[in-house]
Design a protein around this motif. Structure first.
Motif, mmCIF file in Angstrom:
data_model
loop_
_atom_site.group_PDB
_atom_site.id
_atom_site.type_symbol
_atom_site.label_atom_id
_atom_site.label_comp_id
_atom_site.label_asym_id
_atom_site.label_seq_id
_atom_site.Cartn_x
_atom_site.Cartn_y
_atom_site.Cartn_z
ATOM 1 N N ALA A 75 4.734 6.526 3.173
ATOM 2 C CA ALA A 75 3.550 6.539 4.217
ATOM 3 C C ALA A 75 2.685 7.640 3.972
ATOM 4 O O ALA A 75 1.520 7.489 4.526
ATOM 5 N N LYS A 76 3.162 8.619 3.471
ATOM 6 C CA LYS A 76 2.095 9.893 2.993
ATOM 7 C C LYS A 76 1.164 9.180 2.062
ATOM 8 O O LYS A 76 -0.193 9.572 2.181
ATOM 9 N N LYS A 77 1.537 8.535 1.167
ATOM 10 C CA LYS A 77 0.464 7.688 0.079
ATOM 11 C C LYS A 77 -0.609 6.846 1.009
ATOM 12 O O LYS A 77 -1.751 6.713 0.543
ATOM 13 N N LEU A 78 -0.059 6.154 1.918
ATOM 14 C CA LEU A 78 -0.628 5.387 2.503
ATOM 15 C C LEU A 78 -1.946 5.669 3.250
ATOM 16 O O LEU A 78 -3.004 5.022 3.373
ATOM 17 N N LYS B 129 -3.733 7.626 2.342
ATOM 18 C CA LYS B 129 -4.941 7.943 1.378
ATOM 19 C C LYS B 129 -5.464 6.910 0.580
ATOM 20 O O LYS B 129 -6.193 7.020 -0.140
ATOM 21 N N VAL B 130 -4.646 5.714 1.002
ATOM 22 C CA VAL B 130 -5.009 4.493 0.227
ATOM 23 C C VAL B 130 -6.543 4.081 0.576
ATOM 24 O O VAL B 130 -6.585 3.974 1.813
ATOM 25 N N LYS B 131 -7.394 3.687 -0.313
ATOM 26 C CA LYS B 131 -8.634 3.037 -0.059
ATOM 27 C C LYS B 131 -8.751 1.872 -1.177
ATOM 28 O O LYS B 131 -8.980 2.295 -2.162
ATOM 29 N N LEU B 132 -9.018 0.888 -0.250
ATOM 30 C CA LEU B 132 -9.442 -0.450 -1.251
ATOM 31 C C LEU B 132 -10.958 -0.564 -1.171
ATOM 32 O O LEU B 132 -11.463 -0.842 0.082
ATOM 33 N N SER B 133 -11.631 -0.282 -2.155
ATOM 34 C CA SER B 133 -13.024 -0.688 -2.362
ATOM 35 C C SER B 133 -13.576 -1.937 -2.091
ATOM 36 O O SER B 133 -14.735 -2.156 -1.529
ATOM 37 N N THR B 134 -12.760 -3.065 -2.298
ATOM 38 C CA THR B 134 -13.377 -4.438 -1.842
ATOM 39 C C THR B 134 -11.930 -5.051 -1.155
ATOM 40 O O THR B 134 -10.926 -4.845 -1.804
ATOM 41 N N THR B 135 -12.001 -6.021 -0.501
ATOM 42 C CA THR B 135 -10.979 -6.769 0.315
ATOM 43 C C THR B 135 -11.639 -8.094 0.379
ATOM 44 O O THR B 135 -12.590 -8.445 0.378
ATOM 45 N N ILE B 136 -10.681 -9.094 0.559
ATOM 46 C CA ILE B 136 -11.031 -10.284 1.090
ATOM 47 C C ILE B 136 -11.755 -10.509 2.300
ATOM 48 O O ILE B 136 -12.493 -11.686 2.495
ATOM 49 N N LEU B 137 -11.685 -9.548 3.029
ATOM 50 C CA LEU B 137 -12.456 -9.438 4.190
ATOM 51 C C LEU B 137 -13.762 -9.271 4.233
ATOM 52 O O LEU B 137 -14.561 -9.466 5.057
ATOM 53 N N TYR C 63 -15.194 -6.108 3.103
ATOM 54 C CA TYR C 63 -15.531 -4.803 3.294
ATOM 55 C C TYR C 63 -14.429 -3.958 2.897
ATOM 56 O O TYR C 63 -13.069 -4.454 2.691
ATOM 57 N N SER C 64 -14.604 -2.707 2.450
ATOM 58 C CA SER C 64 -13.608 -1.828 2.035
ATOM 59 C C SER C 64 -12.773 -1.411 3.421
ATOM 60 O O SER C 64 -12.912 -1.757 4.576
ATOM 61 N N MET C 65 -11.230 -0.894 3.005
ATOM 62 C CA MET C 65 -10.258 -0.806 3.927
ATOM 63 C C MET C 65 -9.478 0.514 3.600
ATOM 64 O O MET C 65 -9.389 0.726 2.479
ATOM 65 N N ALA C 66 -9.504 1.476 4.706
ATOM 66 C CA ALA C 66 -8.750 2.738 4.514
ATOM 67 C C ALA C 66 -8.436 3.125 5.712
ATOM 68 O O ALA C 66 -8.711 2.748 6.756
ATOM 69 N N PHE C 67 -7.413 4.087 5.918
ATOM 70 C CA PHE C 67 -7.038 4.736 7.160
ATOM 71 C C PHE C 67 -7.439 5.988 7.612
ATOM 72 O O PHE C 67 -7.557 6.972 6.395
ATOM 73 N N ASN C 68 -8.069 6.337 8.538
ATOM 74 C CA ASN C 68 -8.541 7.769 8.857
ATOM 75 C C ASN C 68 -7.692 8.334 9.735
ATOM 76 O O ASN C 68 -8.027 9.724 10.018
ATOM 77 N N ASN C 69 -6.727 7.754 10.280
ATOM 78 C CA ASN C 69 -5.732 8.512 10.671
ATOM 79 C C ASN C 69 -4.187 7.490 10.903
ATOM 80 O O ASN C 69 -4.585 6.317 10.478
ATOM 81 N N PRO C 70 -3.377 7.960 11.404
ATOM 82 C CA PRO C 70 -2.045 7.363 11.214
ATOM 83 C C PRO C 70 -2.195 5.848 12.009
ATOM 84 O O PRO C 70 -1.380 5.079 11.703
ATOM 85 N N LEU D 289 -0.170 -1.700 1.426
ATOM 86 C CA LEU D 289 1.184 -1.076 1.293
ATOM 87 C C LEU D 289 1.526 -0.966 -0.096
ATOM 88 O O LEU D 289 2.288 -0.115 -0.540
ATOM 89 N N GLY D 290 1.399 -2.204 -0.644
ATOM 90 C CA GLY D 290 1.798 -2.427 -2.071
ATOM 91 C C GLY D 290 1.298 -1.405 -2.904
ATOM 92 O O GLY D 290 1.664 -0.765 -3.998
ATOM 93 N N THR D 291 -0.333 -1.053 -2.789
ATOM 94 C CA THR D 291 -0.926 -0.107 -3.473
ATOM 95 C C THR D 291 -0.178 1.257 -3.168
ATOM 96 O O THR D 291 -0.239 2.185 -4.135
ATOM 97 N N ALA D 292 0.100 1.690 -2.112
ATOM 98 C CA ALA D 292 0.805 2.958 -1.892
ATOM 99 C C ALA D 292 2.041 3.041 -2.708
ATOM 100 O O ALA D 292 2.427 4.076 -3.216
ATOM 101 N N ILE D 293 2.893 1.799 -2.539
ATOM 102 C CA ILE D 293 4.170 1.928 -3.166
ATOM 103 C C ILE D 293 3.964 2.087 -4.691
ATOM 104 O O ILE D 293 4.696 2.905 -5.469
ATOM 105 N N SER D 294 2.885 1.591 -5.264
ATOM 106 C CA SER D 294 2.655 1.697 -6.776
ATOM 107 C C SER D 294 2.431 2.830 -7.122
ATOM 108 O O SER D 294 2.496 3.357 -8.014
ATOM 109 N N GLN D 295 1.411 3.545 -6.337
ATOM 110 C CA GLN D 295 0.993 4.931 -6.381
ATOM 111 C C GLN D 295 1.971 5.847 -6.481
ATOM 112 O O GLN D 295 2.233 6.784 -7.220
ATOM 113 N N GLN D 296 3.079 5.870 -5.520
ATOM 114 C CA GLN D 296 4.244 6.558 -5.479
ATOM 115 C C GLN D 296 5.076 6.539 -6.562
ATOM 116 O O GLN D 296 5.602 7.480 -7.185
ATOM 117 N N CYS D 297 5.271 5.298 -6.739
ATOM 118 C CA CYS D 297 6.251 5.029 -8.257
ATOM 119 C C CYS D 297 5.625 5.673 -9.391
ATOM 120 O O CYS D 297 6.386 6.364 -10.346
#
Length: 217
Positions: free
Chosen positions: A166-169, A171-179, A181-188, A144-152
């Motif tokens: 929400a529109k930016k979110l 398309k957000v993809k994190l290549s690495t996370t503390i989990l 693995y990468s993380m992204a949304f493929n639908n809403p 969410l923070g990445t999407a906000i930063s990108q929109q700003c």
């Protein structure tokens, strides 16, 4: 019923749904009994499960102490079948009945990124590291923070709204996370996280630990 719907009922003779809408546990005017009221409400259900020959009691309670007290009531009444609670009951300190099951929306964090868990325990202690919700919540906030930063950045901070973020979110993809693995949304509503996905089922061991016994994906 998610498991029966997905895998069939050939190996299930009977099942009973308990509180399929998560119950209100907080003591309010609408629920004066609080958790005690829940226990009283579940007493006849526990007796019915014990005398009805049910093989599985599936109780999607979002409160670990209530799941613990309910399974204890079942066993006191002579119930011999299985018991499963859902992710809201994931708490080794509070829901710890040996042999009972609990589902979770993803794998256990200690199996995904042991380096992160080790560092977390060293900083914050071991107790809170058993809470599986912390790391996914952190990643959700990070996205969410990445999407906000990108929109700003795209509008120099002049055009920002919930709808645009929400529109930016999407398309957000994190290549690495503390989990791990990468993380992204493929639908809403769905997130993809590599080859493993879906529900995970743990069984509580004699020492109170959670052992993974099933993982979809």
């Amino acid at each position: 019923m998610h498991y029966i719907a997905r895998h069939g009922q050939s190996r299930v003779a009977k099942a009973v749904l308990i509180s399929s809408v998560p119950p209100l546990m907080v003591q309010t005017d609408a629920n004066p009994g609080g958790s005690a009221g829940f226990a009283a409400d579940m007493a006849p259900v526990a007796l019915k499960a014990a005398t009805g020959g049910y093989k599985l009691v599936y109780a999607p309670s979002q409160d670990a102490p209530d799941s613990q007290s309910f399974v204890e009531q079942l066993k006191t009444d002579g119930y011999k079948g299985g018991f499963m609670a859902t992710d809201g009951s994931v708490s080794p300190q509070q829901y710890k009945f040996p042999g009972a099951f609990v589902s979770f929306f993803g794998p256990g964090i200690d199996k995904i990124n042991k380096t992160y868990v080790k560092q977390y325990k060293a900083t914050y202690g071991a107790a809170s590291a058993t809470d599986p919700f912390g790391a996914p919540s952190f990643v959700a906030a990070e996205m969410l923070g990445t999407a906000i930063s990108q929109q700003c950045a795209a509008t120099h901070g002049k055009k920002i709204s919930r709808a645009l973020v929400a529109k930016k979110l999407k398309k957000v993809k994190l290549s690495t996370t503390i989990l791990g693995y990468s993380m992204a949304f493929n639908n809403p509503v769905d997130a993809f996280h590599g080859p493993k996905s879906g529900v995970t089922v743990f069984q509580i061991q004699a020492n109170g630990s959670y052992k993974e016994v099933y993982a979809a994906g």
